[in-house]
Design a protein around this motif. Structure first.
Motif, PDB file in Angstrom:
ATOM      1  N   ASN A  45       0.802  -1.221   0.000  1.00 12.29           N
ATOM      2  CA  ASN A  45       0.000   0.000   0.000  1.00 12.29           C
ATOM      3  C   ASN A  45       0.837   1.273   0.000  1.00 12.29           C
ATOM      4  O   ASN A  45       0.320   2.354   0.274  1.00 12.29           O
ATOM      5  CB  ASN A  45      -0.971  -0.008   1.183  1.00 12.29           C
ATOM      6  CG  ASN A  45      -2.120  -0.964   0.917  1.00 12.29           C
ATOM      7  OD1 ASN A  45      -3.024  -0.653   0.148  1.00 12.29           O
ATOM      8  ND2 ASN A  45      -2.048  -2.146   1.495  1.00 12.29           N
ATOM      9  N   ARG A  95      -6.367   1.446  -9.020  1.00 12.01           N
ATOM     10  CA  ARG A  95      -6.166   0.801  -7.716  1.00 12.01           C
ATOM     11  C   ARG A  95      -6.402  -0.694  -7.879  1.00 12.01           C
ATOM     12  O   ARG A  95      -7.214  -1.113  -8.715  1.00 12.01           O
ATOM     13  CB  ARG A  95      -7.163   1.362  -6.683  1.00 12.01           C
ATOM     14  CG  ARG A  95      -6.815   2.787  -6.258  1.00 12.01           C
ATOM     15  CD  ARG A  95      -7.817   3.287  -5.250  1.00 12.01           C
ATOM     16  NE  ARG A  95      -9.152   3.289  -5.823  1.00 12.01           N
ATOM     17  CZ  ARG A  95     -10.016   4.305  -5.725  1.00 12.01           C
ATOM     18  NH1 ARG A  95      -9.683   5.378  -5.049  1.00 12.01           N
ATOM     19  NH2 ARG A  95     -11.204   4.229  -6.271  1.00 12.01           N
ATOM     20  N   TYR A 122      -7.261  -4.689  -6.438  1.00  8.16           N
ATOM     21  CA  TYR A 122      -8.081  -5.439  -5.475  1.00  8.16           C
ATOM     22  C   TYR A 122      -7.803  -6.915  -5.624  1.00  8.16           C
ATOM     23  O   TYR A 122      -7.502  -7.390  -6.716  1.00  8.16           O
ATOM     24  CB  TYR A 122      -9.568  -5.179  -5.728  1.00  8.16           C
ATOM     25  CG  TYR A 122      -9.888  -3.723  -5.605  1.00  8.16           C
ATOM     26  CD1 TYR A 122     -10.237  -3.173  -4.383  1.00  8.16           C
ATOM     27  CD2 TYR A 122      -9.776  -2.892  -6.730  1.00  8.16           C
ATOM     28  CE1 TYR A 122     -10.483  -1.818  -4.261  1.00  8.16           C
ATOM     29  CE2 TYR A 122     -10.011  -1.533  -6.613  1.00  8.16           C
ATOM     30  CZ  TYR A 122     -10.361  -0.996  -5.377  1.00  8.16           C
ATOM     31  OH  TYR A 122     -10.591   0.346  -5.264  1.00  8.16           O
TER      32      TYR A 122
END
Ligand code: SPV
Ligand code: MN
Length: 621
Positions: A327, A344, A346
């Motif tokens: 992160n 982003r 996932y």
């Protein structure tokens, strides 16, 4: 020929190549440039400019895309190219050589002919990257220099993150033959993805220490220095008298600032990386180890310098260190995860929600999407991965690059076993551990290989997929390895996957932090253990203290009784399966293996007569 090759290399690259004065190396490189016929060739030295060039090529070719966080990129493998292809990974064997029925083999002449035909002109229109690495630390008796040819900028980029750079080491070495060679081509690409996966082949030639890999991009099939080199190294180690293992290496921090090093062999997706990453401990490596006997002790090095880890289930609570890395800015390649419009990523088990649309290994994805066979496509593949160099880790052990390796205090064997083994156990001695824990390892299959998951499979030392020598010889090598040592490491088994009769997990994911501390204490004989027919288990009072100290938790005696109950029927049927395998399918099984298992069987039968089928641990205290 040399003029044609020089033309493809250009002056600068040719200069870099001949600066390494090794005719065998040149011969190999020229042969495959000529055969694969790339448009041009780039030679990657250890310089930061060359490494940057590879990074940029990965974006320009479309094999990787940039993500929102600086340094992060994503790569997608083809829909049917998401795991190791065991069926098409073969050891090439010369006529007259028999490796037994446990290995996937092929006649060497036929294999070489087939692969050379596939490789012919396969790189037309592509750029070939030539890269140099060192397996194991630099300037070490463990080092194995390696050269990789690949037309995939993603593979080249991954290797630059995962391995120690070896151009300068090759230069120093000069004329030598003991180096590994890898030839990879992703083959024809569409949108940066290999299309001819039906012609995927991974052929291993231990005669010349070359591995060929074509029409695939998935790291386990293509990153030459990883599992492909492992097959070459298992063969070389067997000849030279050391071991190449599918093992992590970690430093476990005991009382009084003591650090005890452990290695651990687990099949893929069974908690190997997460064990090596346990909070409070330090990591040397998470996947592959070389072990040598040096001055009467076993010492181990990490062959690699980075992690190609499974991302599924990584969350801030269970994996705080990896979570932190994933992160934050830093050089990371994500593969086969879901990416949203903002860039982003996932994955299954990540903190928070998974968005309802994005891009994944199947293209544009929304929940409920199905593939051509009607299977629902998950947002992120169960074998989705991250790749980064271990320098990003806050728990890196300071001895990671020690050319002499670290001394091994304990060896752990773990598998995915819902119903037989207790969570942690110590073997009676080296032989007993090698035989009943390592060589008898079984595990339920996972998404790390193509095919059905959840099937109980024999997987000795978690290394069956990577063997390049007969299994019997491999086990004999382990038995011999424990001889003539000043201090013999203890051998343990762990099982994080034990379930009750209703299929509910019996141990929490964090309990492994306690098991490892107990093993550390046992290496130094700081606590006593309870002798059962199959091995030594912890005393309740020691675990109670450790649960309190490590996790600040209560550890009820009922739980101890349930998880350390000796399950006689399950243990007996396991021995039966293992004996059947060794008696009938492993022609060169060491006699001691059969004898040791038969003795264990006898002890179990005797215990059953005395105490019944399910024996609580208190009976043995
Ligand atoms: C494994 O599957 O054991 C891995 C990843 O560590 S791979 O490179 O695919 O082998
Ligand atoms: Mn592995």
């Amino acid at each position: 020929m040399i003029e044609r090759i020089k033309g493809k290399l250009g002056r600068e690259n040719y200069r870099k190549l001949i600066a390494i004065e090794n005719p065998k190396l040149h011969e190999f490189i020229y042969k495959y440039i000529e055969l694969c016929n790339p448009d041009k060739v780039f030679v990657c030295t250890d310089s930061s400019e060359d490494i940057q060039y590879i990074r940029e090529r990965a974006i320009e070719t479309g094999e990787e895309r940039k993500l929102a966080i600086p340094g992060h990129t994503v790569h997608f493998d083809g829909y049917y190219d998401q795991a190791r292809d065991k069926e098409h990974t073969k050891i090439l064997v010369p006529k007259g050589v028999n490796l037994g029925s446990n290995l996937n083999v092929m006649d060497r002449d036929e294999g070489l002919e087939e692969i050379h035909n596939i490789l012919k002109n396969i790189m037309e229109g592509h750029e070939l990257y030539v890269l140099f690495f060192c397996l194991g630390p630099i300037n070490s008796e463990f080092s194995i220099p390696s050269v990789q040819l690949t037309d995939s900028s993603y593979v080249a980029h991954s290797e630059n993150l995962l391995y120690r750079h070896g151009y300068e080491a090759f230069k120093k070495l000069g004329d030598c033959e003991r180096f590994f060679r890898f030839v990879h081509s992703a083959g024809q690409l569409r949108d940066g993805i290999s299309v001819n996966f039906d012609k995927r082949r991974i052929y291993i030639d231990t005669e010349e220490n070359i591995v060929f890999s074509v029409n695939t991009q998935y790291g386990g099939n293509t990153i030459g220095l990883k599992k492909l080199a492992m097959r070459l190294a298992i063969n070389l180690a067997s000849k030279e008298g050391w071991l190449t293992e599918h093992m992590f290496i970690m430093g476990v921090h005991g009382p009084g600032n003591r650090v005890t090093y452990f290695t651990g062999a687990f099949p893929s997706l069974c908690g190997k990386t997460s064990t090596a990453m346990l909070k409070g401990e330090t990591i040397i490596g998470d996947d592959i180890a070389y072990l040598k006997k040096i001055d009467g002790e076993i010492r181990a090095v990490n062959v690699e310098r980075g992690i190609f880890g499974i991302i599924k289930g990584i969350n801030s609570r269970d994996d705080p260190i990896i979570w932190e890395v994933l992160n934050n800015p830093g050089e990371i390649i994500f593969s086969n995860v879901l990416v949203d419009e903002e860039g982003r990523v996932y994955w299954t088990g990540k903190d928070g929600e998974i968005p309802t649309k994005g891009l994944n290994y199947s293209g544009e994805w929304t929940p409920g999407k199905r593939d051509a066979e009607g299977n629902e496509i998950p947002a992120s593949h169960p074998n989705a991965r991250f790749t980064f160099n271990m320098d990003l880790l806050s728990n890196l052990d300071p001895r990671i690059d020690d050319p002499r390796g670290v001394p091994v205090g304990g060896i752990i064997y773990g598998g995915r076993d819902s119903h037989t083994s207790v969570p942690v156990m110590e073997s009676f001695n080296w032989e007993h551990g090698v035989i009943t824990m390592g060589a008898s390892l079984e595990s339920e299959t996972t998404a790390a290989t193509l095919g059905k998951s959840g099937v109980r499979k024999f997987n000795p030392m978690s290394n069956l997929d990577f063997l390049s020598i007969p299994l019997g010889r491999y086990i004999q090598n382990h038995l011999d390895f424990g001889k003539g040592l000043r201090k013999v490491p203890k051998i343990f088994s762990v099982n994080y996957f034990l379930r009750d009769n209703d299929g509910n997990p019996l141990t929490d994911i964090l309990a492994k932090r306690v098991w490892i501390k107990w093993m550390e204490l046992r290496v130094h004989e700081d606590v006593k253990a309870v002798r059962t027919p199959v091995g030594l288990i912890p005393r309740y009072e020691d675990l109670k203290l450790l649960f309190r100290r490590v996790l600040n938790r209560d550890y009820p005696e009922e739980l101890h009784t349930e998880i350390f109950t000796l399950r006689i029927p399950e243990n007996l049927s396991k021995i039966e399966r293992i004996l059947e395998t060794y008696r009938n399918r492993v022609p060169d099984t060491p006699e001691i293996l059969i004898k040791t298992l038969e003795e264990q069987e006898k002890r179990l039968e005797e215990a059953r007569k005395k105490y019944g089928y399910y024996i609580p641990p208190q009976k043995f205290s």
